[in-house]
Design a protein around this motif. Structure first.
Motif: not given
Length: 341
Positions: A148-156, A163-181
């Motif tokens: 999954w693509l991680v975009r930390t440059d978005l207005p997180w 609040a409006g990107h709850y699902a995408e926030g969770k997807r990208q959070s998972e990706a960070v831990f898997v890819q960089d943990g």
């Protein structure tokens, strides 16, 4: 054996089931998160709760006050501590995940994140087609954090954006831990959580109970699709199992057996209250009530069963949960009437 970069002391290796563990819980202030803390502590584990200080943990649980969004403050609060496992109840963005990765690298060999069924919501991203399995339920591989693509440059850092990107926030959070943990990782994707009576703070079940009790209609889609649910105590047990069993890794769907659509849910409320429900069909594209879904993303729990994790049936515990919600609604209404006198 993995070493701790900050203290140069070896971190424990082997099975997490071999004895009491050192467990850090980020969040854990309310609802099933607090239940996770209580049950870990009751089982004899040394539990450390990390939150911003708005709520104190149960007696006997260590409390560290820090804002997880402030990396320097989090690292300072952790000091030289290390943990067997970290349970993250409140990770909503890849920025928060990246801070946690850096703060806990060398401090733990295992990290568990509470995620959500919403990662599968096709209205929130271009996702692979729903699995072709005969049951039509979504498997964990439908959303793969490894790719999954991680975009930390978005207005997180913007609360409204998060609040409006709850699902995408969770997807990208998972990706960070898997890819960089750099440590073993498990993500528990929870179904819609019910139960707890007054402890349940989302108000979604209360919405339906109040509608049925007052005789007001429930807004539903013309052809509402079923979804899956889990009782809050069962979710807490599953998170405790995931935290303490190093055989449970990767993505894990957490839900009870028996998908229900919104009409079936309301019918159970009607049965428990002796009322007749009424429904109003909303036009295509309009917002309906909380558990009315016009898109398929009910989860499969086949992997959890394969790991030997106990799974209940929704219709077994739902009547009790509804009764709890009804009792809260009746008590609240009585207090309101008394205050009005």
């Amino acid at each position: 054996m993995q070493s701790n970069e900050r203290t140069n002391k070896p971190l424990p290796s082997g099975s997490l089931n071999s004895g009491p563990l050192k467990v850090a819980v980020i969040g854990g202030s309310r609802y099933f998160g607090r239940l996770v803390v209580e049950r870990l502590h009751a089982a004899g584990h040394h539990v450390t709760v990390i939150n911003r200080g708005s709520s104190r943990p149960p007696a006997g649980v260590e409390h560290l006050v820090a804002d997880r969004d402030d990396e320097a403050a989090l690292v300072a609060a952790l000091g030289t501590r290390s943990f067997d496992v970290v349970v993250d109840q409140v990770c909503y963005t890849p920025v928060q995940a990246a801070i946690a990765v850096r703060a806990f690298r060398g401090r733990t060999r295992r990290y568990v994140m509470t995620s959500t069924i919403e990662v599968y919501n096709p209205a929130t991203a271009e996702l692979p087609a729903v699995t072709e399995a005969a049951d039509g339920l979504v498997r964990e591989e439908a959303v793969d954090p490894a790719s999954w693509l991680v975009r930390t440059d978005l207005p997180w850092h913007d609360e409204d954006y998060v609040a409006g990107h709850y699902a995408e926030g969770k997807r990208q959070s998972e990706a960070v831990f898997v890819q960089d943990g750099g440590y073993a990782f498990a993500s528990v994707r929870s179904a819609h959580v019910l139960g707890g009576g007054a402890l349940e703070f989302t108000g979604r079940l209360a919405h339906y109970v109040e509608r049925v009790l007052s005789g007001r209609s429930v807004e539903v889609h013309e052809h509402p699709l079923p979804s899956v649910f889990i009782e809050y105590g069962e979710l807490a047990d599953l998170l405790v199992r995931t935290a303490t069993d190093d055989q449970v890794t990767g993505v894990l769907n957490a839900c009870s057996d028996g998908a229900l659509d919104v009409r079936e849910l309301v019918e159970v409320i009607a049965e428990r209250t002796g009322r007749s429900p009424s429904f109003t069909t909303v036009a295509t594209g309009e917002e309906a009530s909380p558990f009315s879904f016009d898109r398929p993303y009910a989860m499969s729990n086949a992997r959890a069963k394969g790991l030997g994790i106990p799974v209940s049936r929704t219709r077994e515990w739902l009547p009790r949960v509804v009764d709890e919600a009804v009792a809260v609604a009746v008590t609240t209404a009585a207090r309101t009437d008394a205050d009005a006198l």
